[in-house]
Design a protein around this motif. Structure first.
Motif, short mmCIF file in Angstrom:
data_model
loop_
_atom_site.label_atom_id
_atom_site.label_comp_id
_atom_site.label_asym_id
_atom_site.label_seq_id
_atom_site.Cartn_x
_atom_site.Cartn_y
_atom_site.Cartn_z
N ALA A 240 -6.90 6.65 3.66
CA ALA A 240 -7.66 7.15 2.51
C ALA A 240 -6.75 7.93 1.56
O ALA A 240 -6.84 7.79 0.33
N ARG A 241 -5.89 8.76 2.10
CA ARG A 241 -4.97 9.52 1.25
C ARG A 241 -4.00 8.58 0.53
O ARG A 241 -3.67 8.79 -0.65
N ASP A 242 -3.55 7.56 1.22
CA ASP A 242 -2.58 6.64 0.62
C ASP A 242 -3.21 5.77 -0.47
O ASP A 242 -2.56 5.48 -1.49
N GLU A 243 -4.46 5.36 -0.27
CA GLU A 243 -5.07 4.41 -1.20
C GLU A 243 -5.65 5.08 -2.44
O GLU A 243 -5.86 4.41 -3.47
N PHE A 244 -5.92 6.37 -2.38
CA PHE A 244 -6.64 7.01 -3.48
C PHE A 244 -5.74 7.19 -4.70
O PHE A 244 -4.58 7.58 -4.59
N ASP A 245 -6.31 6.92 -5.88
CA ASP A 245 -5.68 7.36 -7.12
C ASP A 245 -6.79 7.78 -8.08
O ASP A 245 -7.95 7.37 -7.94
N TRP A 246 -6.43 8.59 -9.06
CA TRP A 246 -7.45 9.21 -9.90
C TRP A 246 -8.13 8.23 -10.85
O TRP A 246 -9.17 8.56 -11.42
N ASN A 247 -7.58 7.04 -11.02
CA ASN A 247 -8.29 6.04 -11.82
C ASN A 247 -9.62 5.68 -11.19
O ASN A 247 -10.59 5.36 -11.89
N GLN A 248 -9.69 5.72 -9.86
CA GLN A 248 -10.95 5.46 -9.17
C GLN A 248 -12.00 6.48 -9.58
O GLN A 248 -13.18 6.15 -9.76
N ALA A 249 -11.59 7.73 -9.71
CA ALA A 249 -12.52 8.78 -10.10
C ALA A 249 -13.00 8.58 -11.54
O ALA A 249 -14.20 8.62 -11.82
N TRP A 250 -12.06 8.34 -12.45
CA TRP A 250 -12.44 8.16 -13.85
C TRP A 250 -13.32 6.92 -14.04
O TRP A 250 -14.23 6.92 -14.88
N ASP A 251 -13.09 5.88 -13.25
CA ASP A 251 -13.89 4.67 -13.38
C ASP A 251 -15.36 4.88 -13.01
O ASP A 251 -16.22 4.06 -13.37
N SER A 252 -15.65 5.95 -12.27
CA SER A 252 -17.04 6.20 -11.88
C SER A 252 -17.83 6.94 -12.96
O SER A 252 -19.02 7.17 -12.81
N ILE B 121 -8.19 17.21 1.30
CA ILE B 121 -8.90 16.11 0.67
C ILE B 121 -7.91 15.13 0.04
O ILE B 121 -6.87 15.54 -0.48
N PRO B 122 -8.17 13.82 0.09
CA PRO B 122 -7.33 12.87 -0.63
C PRO B 122 -7.25 13.23 -2.12
O PRO B 122 -8.23 13.67 -2.72
N GLY B 123 -6.09 13.06 -2.70
CA GLY B 123 -5.91 13.35 -4.12
C GLY B 123 -5.42 14.74 -4.42
O GLY B 123 -5.06 15.04 -5.56
N ARG B 124 -5.40 15.62 -3.41
CA ARG B 124 -4.95 17.00 -3.60
C ARG B 124 -3.80 17.31 -2.66
O ARG B 124 -3.80 16.86 -1.51
N GLU B 125 -2.87 18.10 -3.16
CA GLU B 125 -1.81 18.61 -2.30
C GLU B 125 -2.16 20.05 -1.94
O GLU B 125 -2.16 20.94 -2.79
N VAL B 126 -2.49 20.25 -0.68
CA VAL B 126 -2.91 21.56 -0.19
C VAL B 126 -1.96 21.98 0.92
O VAL B 126 -1.62 21.18 1.81
N THR B 127 -1.53 23.23 0.87
CA THR B 127 -0.61 23.72 1.90
C THR B 127 -0.93 25.17 2.22
O THR B 127 -1.83 25.77 1.64
N LEU B 128 -0.19 25.73 3.16
CA LEU B 128 -0.30 27.14 3.54
C LEU B 128 0.99 27.83 3.13
O LEU B 128 2.07 27.48 3.61
N LEU B 129 0.88 28.80 2.22
CA LEU B 129 2.05 29.47 1.70
C LEU B 129 2.24 30.85 2.34
O LEU B 129 1.27 31.57 2.61
#
Length: 539
Positions: free
Chosen positions: A5-17, A358-366
């Protein structure tokens, strides 16, 4: 499946909705759409008397456009603020969508706010138009609000005020204002964790940022019947429990009135509910009832919660009662929904774990001192990269320095601490600041302390959250009384009632302890963590 899911997601999918584009995007137009039907959009169940209000797609579209025409006649300019404080009803949803249609900024206000909390937010935001009911109208002193031009009353009113019945006489045709996805549509005030509450500027494109959450974590579908128990006064309730179902045509069930777990069981079975969000406190209260639930009478696909940990015993009860588990989700106002458990094939539920990003976000612990990720097993602050394509929020209203501090760097820090295990699951540790999370509400101790200090028997006060079986944390005030005051149960109740009436019914201290002195630093700052350590161990 998660990695795929993380690999396949791109933000064009979101805008297309969505119908709009980054340069032309009006959220009011997006959620109302172009097809007006008598299909039910929202059912509002009153927990006090069991009555139900049914609002169709046509109802919302018509009332929203009438309200937008009303606002135009008020002489508002693009970006002016419109606020509402009322429980769910047709007028509330019309106010929200109508404000966005007109290109104005919506300011959600919680019904449990007292006069002080409301006055601060109305004045700070420069609200021009306020829509409310007689019950909450009594809390407002418009003589102290320099920018307020118009009050609209629902279910009542005087000659000095406009009524929502008059708004319904306006034309129901309206051409949406030209706005972009970056234009501000809402000011969502934080809980005032360090000083005064801050108005978070939410753009029209915020729901686009929620798309991967809706798709992968919540799995909300158009044919669901969704029971969303997050008030639309908060960001999750406004965007996920209002905007998302309206946009994709999912029937929304919401509640008003005093929470009653018995009635909630009936709602789940009678409608029937297929997707269900509730704060952990609601599940705990339901679990305490001796109710024999016929599992064949319910057909819930998804149950999810957030705001604090649900707890292993409550999760077990939910699974036994409804035949599906609780998916715990995490987010914060400035960053959106970021770390979740997912209804994906082969997903492992680790009781107590927050899940994965979540797919589409880069989240880490700083690291708390440097912008460097901590090692596996180390404790760090949950942070989301600011260079992501679609931001959920972008700035604090009228606070340029605070905005630059929060949003101006490479990462947006959450103030929440967690650790990550060898399987990349996040585990919540606590707050980097002193915010209290009680029954899912994020409560800033500073705002409660300020209110307590206005009582003439309070000399000093420190407010913390202490462990509580039902609420997660209970707001607890440690008060140094004035020399003339005599500590007693009666005085504690008097102070408690005073704060409840003036501030908010969910923020008042449920526990009050009178002490001789408060622990402080050399510079005189109250050390709340020492109160938590000393008194939290006694629970």
């Amino acid at each position: 499946m998660y990695d795929e899911a993380r690999d396949e997601f791109d933000w064009n999918q979101a805008w297309d909705s969505f119908e709009g584009t980054p340069s032309s995007f009006n959220l009011g137009s997006e959620i109302l759409g172009s097809d007006e039907t008598e299909t039910t959009a929202i059912r509002i169940v009153d927990m006090d008397d069991g009555s139900e209000d049914t609002i169709t797609v046509t109802d919302i579209a018509t009332r929203s456009r009438q309200f937008a025409n009303f606002l135009d006649e008020c002489g508002l300019s693009a970006g002016d603020r419109v606020a509402a404080v009322m429980e769910p009803r047709e007028a509330l949803y019309a106010t929200i969508a109508g404000t966005w249609l007109g290109g104005y900024v919506y300011v959600p206000l919680y019904t449990l706010f007292g006069p002080e909390a409301l006055q601060y937010r109305l004045e700070n935001s420069g609200t021009k138009v306020l829509v409310t009911t007689p019950e909450h109208r009594e809390k407002i002193d418009e003589s102290q609000l320099s920018g307020l031009d118009q009050i609209v009353l629902v279910d009542g009113g005087t000659a000095a005020e406009t009524t929502f019945a008059e708004v319904r006489e306006y034309e129901s045709d309206f051409d949406p204002a030209e706005t972009s996805a970056e234009d501000i549509c809402a000011l969502q005030y934080t809980s005032g964790t360090t000083g005064d509450p801050r108005g978070v500027e939410m753009p029209h494109g915020s729901p686009v940022a929620l798309y991967p959450y809706t798709r992968y974590a919540a799995d909300l579908r158009p044919d669901d019947t969704f029971l969303g128990m997050a008030p639309p006064a908060w960001s999750y309730g406004l965007f996920y429990c209002t905007v998302v179902p309206l946009h994709q045509g999912t029937e929304l069930i919401t509640i008003r009135g005093d929470f009653d777990p018995d009635v909630l069981f009936d709602i789940i079975a009678d409608y029937p509910v297929t997707s269900f969000f509730a704060p952990p406190t609601a599940f705990r209260q339901m679990a305490q009832l001796d109710v024999d639930v016929d599992s064949s009478a319910v057909d819930i696909r998804r149950i999810y919660s957030g705001g604090e940990s649900v707890g292993a015993s409550t999760i077990e009860w939910v699974e036994e009662t409804f035949g599906t588990t609780v998916l715990e989700h995490y987010g914060f106002t400035e960053g959106g929904m970021l770390v979740n458990n997912y209804p994906l094939a082969e997903w492992e539920i680790k009781p107590g774990a927050m899940g994965k990003p979540i797919p589409g976000r880069e989240v880490t612990l700083l690291d708390l001192e440097e912008n460097e990720p901590v090692d596996t097993g180390g404790v760090g602050e949950i942070s989301v990269r600011t260079t992501d394509e679609v931001p959920f929020a972008e700035a604090y209203f009228k606070m340029p320095d605070k905005s630059d501090e929060k949003f101006g760097g490479e990462w947006i820090r959450s103030d929440d601490l967690a650790r990550r295990d060898e399987d990349r699951y996040f585990w919540y540790v606590g707050r980097a600041d002193d915010v209290i999370i009680s029954a899912g509400y994020r409560i800033g101790p500073s705002e409660v302390e300020d209110s307590l200090l206005k009582h003439d028997t309070v000399a000093e006060v420190g407010v913390v959250g202490l462990p509580d079986d039902e609420r997660g944390q209970a707001v607890t005030a440690f008060i140094v009384p004035t020399a003339s005051a005599t500590p007693s149960d009666g005085l504690a109740e008097e102070i408690r009632t005073d704060v409840k009436q003036r501030l908010s019914k969910h923020e008042y201290p449920r526990r009050i302890e009178f002490v001789d002195e408060l622990p402080k630093t050399a510079s005189g700052k109250i050390q709340r963590y020492r109160l938590e350590e000393e008194y939290g161990e006694e629970e």
